[in-house]
Each structure stands twice: as C-alpha cells, then as structure tokens.
Design an enzyme around this catalytic site. Structure first.
Site, short mmCIF file in Angstrom:
data_model
loop_
_atom_site.label_atom_id
_atom_site.label_comp_id
_atom_site.label_asym_id
_atom_site.label_seq_id
_atom_site.Cartn_x
_atom_site.Cartn_y
_atom_site.Cartn_z
N GLU A 1 0.87 -1.18 0.00
CA GLU A 1 0.00 0.00 0.00
C GLU A 1 0.90 1.23 0.00
OE1 GLU A 1 -3.21 -0.11 -0.46
OE2 GLU A 1 -3.03 -2.27 -0.55
N CYS B 1 -2.36 8.88 2.59
CA CYS B 1 -1.90 8.29 1.33
C CYS B 1 -2.85 8.55 0.18
CB CYS B 1 -1.66 6.79 1.50
SG CYS B 1 -3.11 5.86 2.05
#
Length: 464
Positions: A209, A243
């Site tokens: 990720e 993110c």
C-alpha cells in the site's frame, strides 16, 4: 533484536492448529473492546507523537474506522469461511468441486506513521478473520502510539497469536526478510521496492500500500466552489498526511482564481485561528516538516506563485504546523511535482481542454486515488474507462477509504494487492480448490494400455 524467536513461536502455533470460527470471533470481540477502552489514551499518544493531532481525526480515522472493520468482519465471517461449490467438467462427473478458504499461516504487518493505529490494526483484523497468526512492526516515528499498540496487543492476544516488535529502519529491514506467508507494507514507493526485493528471497507474497500523486480533476462546468470545499477537506485532514489525499488539482484555466478564493475561504472557515486551533494537525516530525519547507522554498525560488491559506510562521513549542499552501502551475521538474507530497501543499495545474487534462494523468504513474469532480455522468463514465487508479471517489475525496465493502489497493508505483473487508479476508487466505472424486469413477478408462472405448471417446470429444 531477535526477530526469529517470535516468528518461530507464531509459526509453530499455526502448525499446531489454525483458528476456528469461534476463536476468530472471540479474538475480534476482545480486540473491539480493547480499542474502545484505549481511545483516550490513543488521542493523548497521537498528540505526543505529532505535537498536535486533532482529536476528531484520531477518533474518526484511527478508532472508528478500525471498529467498523471489526464489526464488518464479525458480521460476515461465517459466510466468508463457508466453502464455495464449484462445478467439474462434464466428463468427470459425478465428482464435485469446491473452494475452501485456508489460513496462510503467519502474516507480517509493517505499519506507517500517518495513521499509526488503524494501519497496524486493520490488516490485523483481516488476517485474524482469515485465521492467521500476525507479527506487527509499528512505525518508529510515532513511538508513543507504537508502544500503545504493543500494550493493546498484549492485553488481547497471547504471544503465540500476535506479536509486536519495535525498532528502527534496520529492524524493519530485518523484519521484511523473515519467511512470512504474506507480508503487507504501507509506506513510500521507494521503501516498497526494498520490501518487495527482501520478500522475494523467500517467495513471500506481498501487499504493498504505497502512495504516489493522486489527482483531483475538476471538469469544465462543475461548480468550482463545491470542488474547492471538498478538496480543502482532503488536504487539511491530518494536514494532508494521508496516502489517498489529493496530491494535485487539474482545473480549467478560467476557474483558477475562483478556485483559489473558494479554497482559501474554506480553510478560513474551518480554522479561523489556525495557529492555535487544536483541530488543525501538525506535521509529524521535523524531518517531514523540513522536507515540505524545502520543497516550498524550491518552488518559490523557481518563481512559482504560492498562496498560503494561513499564517506561514506557526511553529512553536515543538508543534510543526504548516498552513495549506497552493502552488500555481509549478514546473514538472520540481520535487513537489515529482514526489508524493504527504503534507498541506497543493499544486494547481490548469488546462485548456478536458482531454489535455486526462492525458496529463495518463502520462504518469497510476495513482492510488483519483478524484473526478463532474456532474455529467457520460463524461464520468468515459474517464473511468481510461484512468486506472487504486480507488476512485466521484465528487468527493478520501471517503472511499472508509467503506467496508470497497477494497483498498494500488496499481504499479502506488502498490499491489487489496485489503479491507472481504478482500482483506481473501488476501490473507489461500483459496484452495478441492475435488472430491466419486465412487463412480470413470478415470480407469484413461489407464494404459488404452483400449478401443477410450480411443473412440477421445476422438468423439475432440472431433473438428
């Protein structure tokens, strides 16, 4: 640090017997209670590590999202675990087939600092739901939260169920070299490459990720004030240290000044006294703050117009607060346009026509998130058929991350693999195909020496 001892203990425990459905539910129930008990301790820990972290952001993005994940897993776990019937080829009937979801074994979790609680615990929830033992390496950049994670895990799990190891980057590197059955890493693209290389030595499958530059695309004719309002939310939440935060905005040239005015007004409404507002989160440490200041200085030196939506000097008593700052059409070679920003800086890139803006996105790495703002369904459908991204939210930002039934995962430079909800259960399970042969088994026909019957049958089944 001896990482092999806790790993071997977890591995042996798994080999002695995987978690049953009842055990998984019990562990998730205990974890839910522990998360609820520690919420104020987590708020204090985040404040200690960040210098200032909005309480609602900690409770919403770290606690509430984790509790939702636990609740969703508990609700659906029995159905997820149930074997799925599959058909077998006609010539092999009456045999039958199924897919069983088998725990992989020991899952490694490397968590980052931006959401240090939920990004350690949500993979844990998914892995426990799938029946695995788990080993967690929290971030060294949020030591107070990391210590709280270790304490919570020790309260809920035994040492042969879940282990937490603390340490710096060297410990993290050694952690990724362990022969996990699956490894999930959340962090930068550069470190993600190192993690994948380390895992390759053991043929350990990885879920990465990562991040990258997630664009917001404001279409012609879309109300620019509405777009600015939501984009400001995404860039201010956790001071942009997310993110899936919008990393830059593509907007029509004619809408530049209205967007700047609307964005600045939205920030002012949210934080009228930003320097002293406990709802505006600080940058996590001096290293990250210094990086952002250096990128901003580089842009100013290059003659880029910047608009600070708040006091530019807000750093006192160890609190590193940077105001949301717009950068107008920065050159592509600047660091702020080449690397993920991960902070409250927001480049604005203007375009003359919509196809030009879409091409700008397609020419770059596939983003972790894509945010089209558009009220024309046909145009939205067309752009979603062209832009490949880890996730998409139309006419809003960030909120797709908190959906239990939507997976999270990047593409290429923004990551690989998925987790959250059912997709997390699948990631940490082996979908194992099983065929049950019937007592009425015609496979003896395929044993040599081959007789006339099998020749005729094969000729019939393969005839032109």
């Amino acid at each position: 640090m001896d990482l092999r001892a806790p790993f071997d203990r977890l591995k042996q425990a798994h080999l002695n017997g995987a978690f049953t459905y009842e055990q998984r539910i019990e562990l998730l129930t205990r974890l839910d209670a522990a998360v609820r008990r520690c919420r104020e301790d987590l708020v204090a820990a985040c404040n200690a590590d960040f210098g200032r972290r909005a309480r609602i952001e900690t409770l919403g993005a770290d606690v509430m999202v984790t509790l939702d994940e636990i609740k969703y897993a508990r609700k659906h776990l029995r159905r997820w675990m149930r074997p799925q019937r599959r058909s077998v080829n006609l010539t092999f009937r009456p045999a039958r087939g199924e897919i069983r979801f088998v725990p992989l074994g020991v899952v490694g979790v490397v968590a980052p600092w931006n959401y240090p609680f939920q990004l350690a615990l949500i993979p844990l929830v998914n892995a426990i739901a799938a029946g695995n033992r788990v080993m967690i390496k929290p971030s060294e950049f949020t030591p107070t939260v990391s210590a709280l994670v270790e304490k919570l895990v020790a309260e809920v799990f035994s040492q042969d169920e879940v282990a937490v190891v603390q340490g710096d980057a060297a410990v993290g590197a050694a952690f990724t070299q362990l022969p996990f059955d699956h490894l999930i890493f959340t962090g930068s693209t550069a470190v993600g490459r190192q993690v994948m290389a380390a895992a390759a030595a053991n043929l350990t499958p990885v879920t990465l990720e990562l991040g990258g530059k997630s664009p917001a695309l404001v279409a012609p004719g879309y109300p620019v004030a509405k777009a600015a309002e939501r984009i400001a939310f995404g860039k201010c939440f956790n001071a942009g240290q997310t993110c899936v935060a919008p990393d830059y905005v593509l907007l029509p040239e004619t809408e530049l000044e209205p967007f700047i005015a609307a964005f600045a007004a939205s920030v002012k409404r949210r934080y009228p006294d930003m320097a002293n507002d406990p709802d505006y989160t600080a940058v996590v440490n001096e290293r990250q703050a210094g990086r952002l200041r250096a990128w901003l200085d580089e842009a100013k030196s290059a003659g880029v117009r910047t608009v600070a939506c708040g006091p530019e000097a807000m750093e006192a008593d160890g609190v590193r607060c940077l105001p949301p700052t717009l950068l107008v059409n920065p050159p592509a070679e600047l660091a702020v346009m080449r690397q993920e920003i991960f902070g409250p800086l927001l480049p604005l890139v203007t375009y003359d026509n919509y196809d030009q803006a879409v091409a700008y996105i397609l020419e770059r790495d596939k983003p972790l998130a894509f945010y089209p703002f558009d009220d024309q369904p046909a145009r939205v459908d067309a752009v979603l058929g062209r832009v490949c991204a880890g996730s998409v939210c139309v006419n809003d930002v960030l909120v797709q991350f908190g959906q239990d039934d939507l997976p999270i995962g990047g593409v290429g430079a923004s990551g690989m693999g998925h987790y959250h909800g059912h997709d997390g259960f699948l990631t940490f399970s082996k979908a194992m195909p099983v065929m049950y042969q019937s007592r009425l088994n015609g496979m003896a026909l395929f044993d040599a020496p081959y007789g006339k019957i099998i020749h005729r049958l094969v000729d019939f089944l393969t005839r032109p």
